[in-house]
Design a protein around this motif. Structure first.
Motif, PDB file in Angstrom:
ATOM      1  N   VAL A 163      14.849   1.003  13.158  1.00  0.00           N
ATOM      2  CA  VAL A 163      14.718   1.864  11.984  1.00  0.00           C
ATOM      3  C   VAL A 163      13.238   2.121  11.728  1.00  0.00           C
ATOM      4  N   ASP A 164      12.901   3.378  11.557  1.00  0.00           N
ATOM      5  CA  ASP A 164      11.526   3.756  11.241  1.00  0.00           C
ATOM      6  C   ASP A 164      11.175   3.178   9.871  1.00  0.00           C
ATOM      7  N   ALA A 165      10.133   2.351   9.814  1.00  0.00           N
ATOM      8  CA  ALA A 165       9.761   1.662   8.575  1.00  0.00           C
ATOM      9  C   ALA A 165       9.131   2.606   7.554  1.00  0.00           C
ATOM     10  N   VAL A 166       8.712   3.779   7.981  1.00  0.00           N
ATOM     11  CA  VAL A 166       8.097   4.740   7.065  1.00  0.00           C
ATOM     12  C   VAL A 166       9.169   5.612   6.408  1.00  0.00           C
ATOM     13  N   SER A 167      10.088   6.136   7.207  1.00  0.00           N
ATOM     14  CA  SER A 167      11.081   7.091   6.700  1.00  0.00           C
ATOM     15  C   SER A 167      12.453   6.486   6.425  1.00  0.00           C
ATOM     16  N   GLY A 168      12.763   5.348   7.057  1.00  0.00           N
ATOM     17  CA  GLY A 168      14.096   4.769   6.944  1.00  0.00           C
ATOM     18  C   GLY A 168      15.094   5.371   7.914  1.00  0.00           C
ATOM     19  N   GLU A 169      14.636   6.275   8.764  1.00  0.00           N
ATOM     20  CA  GLU A 169      15.506   6.932   9.746  1.00  0.00           C
ATOM     21  C   GLU A 169      15.921   5.950  10.842  1.00  0.00           C
ATOM     22  N   ILE A 170      17.215   5.978  11.198  1.00  0.00           N
ATOM     23  CA  ILE A 170      17.696   5.176  12.326  1.00  0.00           C
ATOM     24  C   ILE A 170      17.242   5.869  13.604  1.00  0.00           C
ATOM     25  N   LEU A 171      16.423   5.171  14.395  1.00  0.00           N
ATOM     26  CA  LEU A 171      15.908   5.736  15.634  1.00  0.00           C
ATOM     27  C   LEU A 171      16.818   5.435  16.810  1.00  0.00           C
TER      28      LEU A 171
ATOM     29  N   GLY B 128       2.537   3.089  18.099  1.00  0.00           N
ATOM     30  CA  GLY B 128       1.904   3.600  16.885  1.00  0.00           C
ATOM     31  C   GLY B 128       2.832   3.766  15.700  1.00  0.00           C
ATOM     32  N   HIS B 129       4.121   3.401  15.842  1.00  0.00           N
ATOM     33  CA  HIS B 129       5.102   3.545  14.764  1.00  0.00           C
ATOM     34  C   HIS B 129       5.545   2.161  14.295  1.00  0.00           C
ATOM     35  N   TYR B 130       5.683   2.011  12.980  1.00  0.00           N
ATOM     36  CA  TYR B 130       6.198   0.760  12.424  1.00  0.00           C
ATOM     37  C   TYR B 130       7.713   0.804  12.457  1.00  0.00           C
ATOM     38  N   ILE B 131       8.303  -0.265  12.985  1.00  0.00           N
ATOM     39  CA  ILE B 131       9.743  -0.315  13.233  1.00  0.00           C
ATOM     40  C   ILE B 131      10.323  -1.620  12.682  1.00  0.00           C
ATOM     41  N   TYR B 132      11.478  -1.515  12.026  1.00  0.00           N
ATOM     42  CA  TYR B 132      12.297  -2.688  11.736  1.00  0.00           C
ATOM     43  C   TYR B 132      13.389  -2.728  12.793  1.00  0.00           C
ATOM     44  N   GLU B 133      13.505  -3.853  13.492  1.00  0.00           N
ATOM     45  CA  GLU B 133      14.626  -4.059  14.409  1.00  0.00           C
ATOM     46  C   GLU B 133      15.605  -4.970  13.686  1.00  0.00           C
ATOM     47  N   ILE B 134      16.827  -4.509  13.536  1.00  0.00           N
ATOM     48  CA  ILE B 134      17.833  -5.231  12.761  1.00  0.00           C
ATOM     49  C   ILE B 134      19.053  -5.467  13.633  1.00  0.00           C
ATOM     50  N   GLU B 135      19.452  -6.734  13.793  1.00  0.00           N
ATOM     51  CA  GLU B 135      20.684  -7.072  14.515  1.00  0.00           C
ATOM     52  C   GLU B 135      21.764  -7.333  13.484  1.00  0.00           C
TER      53      GLU B 135
ATOM     54  N   SER C  75       0.818  -1.221   0.000  1.00  0.00           N
ATOM     55  CA  SER C  75       0.000   0.000   0.000  1.00  0.00           C
ATOM     56  C   SER C  75       0.853   1.273   0.000  1.00  0.00           C
ATOM     57  N   GLY C  76       2.170   1.113   0.177  1.00  0.00           N
ATOM     58  CA  GLY C  76       3.059   2.271   0.204  1.00  0.00           C
ATOM     59  C   GLY C  76       3.143   2.935   1.565  1.00  0.00           C
ATOM     60  N   THR C  77       2.568   2.299   2.575  1.00  0.00           N
ATOM     61  CA  THR C  77       2.585   2.862   3.925  1.00  0.00           C
ATOM     62  C   THR C  77       3.974   2.807   4.544  1.00  0.00           C
ATOM     63  N   ILE C  78       4.690   1.691   4.316  1.00  0.00           N
ATOM     64  CA  ILE C  78       6.049   1.529   4.845  1.00  0.00           C
ATOM     65  C   ILE C  78       6.994   1.172   3.714  1.00  0.00           C
ATOM     66  N   LEU C  79       8.281   1.309   3.988  1.00  0.00           N
ATOM     67  CA  LEU C  79       9.318   0.899   3.056  1.00  0.00           C
ATOM     68  C   LEU C  79       9.563  -0.599   3.205  1.00  0.00           C
ATOM     69  N   SER C  80       9.943  -1.234   2.122  1.00  0.00           N
ATOM     70  CA  SER C  80      10.293  -2.653   2.192  1.00  0.00           C
ATOM     71  C   SER C  80      11.639  -2.801   2.896  1.00  0.00           C
ATOM     72  N   LEU C  81      11.923  -4.019   3.327  1.00  0.00           N
ATOM     73  CA  LEU C  81      13.214  -4.281   3.960  1.00  0.00           C
ATOM     74  C   LEU C  81      14.343  -3.962   2.984  1.00  0.00           C
ATOM     75  N   GLU C  82      14.173  -4.292   1.721  1.00  0.00           N
ATOM     76  CA  GLU C  82      15.188  -3.997   0.723  1.00  0.00           C
ATOM     77  C   GLU C  82      15.442  -2.488   0.630  1.00  0.00           C
ATOM     78  N   GLN C  83      14.372  -1.693   0.646  1.00  0.00           N
ATOM     79  CA  GLN C  83      14.531  -0.233   0.608  1.00  0.00           C
ATOM     80  C   GLN C  83      15.229   0.276   1.864  1.00  0.00           C
TER      81      GLN C  83
ATOM     82  N   VAL D  80      16.091  -9.914  11.750  1.00  0.00           N
ATOM     83  CA  VAL D  80      15.243  -8.761  11.459  1.00  0.00           C
ATOM     84  C   VAL D  80      13.867  -9.038  12.027  1.00  0.00           C
ATOM     85  N   GLU D  81      13.313  -8.067  12.717  1.00  0.00           N
ATOM     86  CA  GLU D  81      11.941  -8.160  13.226  1.00  0.00           C
ATOM     87  C   GLU D  81      11.183  -6.932  12.768  1.00  0.00           C
ATOM     88  N   PHE D  82       9.901  -7.128  12.515  1.00  0.00           N
ATOM     89  CA  PHE D  82       9.026  -6.018  12.158  1.00  0.00           C
ATOM     90  C   PHE D  82       8.009  -5.878  13.275  1.00  0.00           C
ATOM     91  N   GLU D  83       7.904  -4.669  13.828  1.00  0.00           N
ATOM     92  CA  GLU D  83       7.013  -4.450  14.969  1.00  0.00           C
ATOM     93  C   GLU D  83       6.296  -3.118  14.833  1.00  0.00           C
TER      94      GLU D  83
END
Length: 97
Positions: free
Chosen positions: A83-91, A63-70, A32-40, A56-59
């Protein structure tokens, strides 16, 4: 290389029914374009973070979609990134104990 990483991610995500649900939700959100793919996300991180991806975990947190990457870095240290799944910013980036 990213296809291999994605395949490992998908294999890990299908181990339990909860993980199946998370994968299904993540896939719908990517489509739907709401979040970035893991590849992105990995492309966006580029050379800022180097090493071998261990997990890699997706959580959804607060209220924020997050990729947790070890990541195992070249010095043998394991780092966890949020990492914010919407912007790609490292949180957050921290060393694992």
């Amino acid at each position: 290389m990213y296809q291999l990483i994605l395949a490992i991610f998908l294999a890990c995500m299908t181990q339990t029914s909860l993980a199946d649900e998370d994968y299904g939700n993540a896939r719908k959100l990517v489509e739907s374009g709401t979040i970035l793919s893991l590849e992105q996300i990995l492309d966006h991180l580029g050379t800022r973070v180097e090493g071998k991806i261990l997990e890699v975990e997706f959580e959804r947190e607060d209220g924020h979609y997050i990729y947790e990457i070890e990541i195992l870095d070249d010095s043998g240290l394991v780092r966890e990134l949020e990492v914010d799944a919407v912007s790609g910013e490292i949180l957050k980036m921290e060393l694992e104990d």
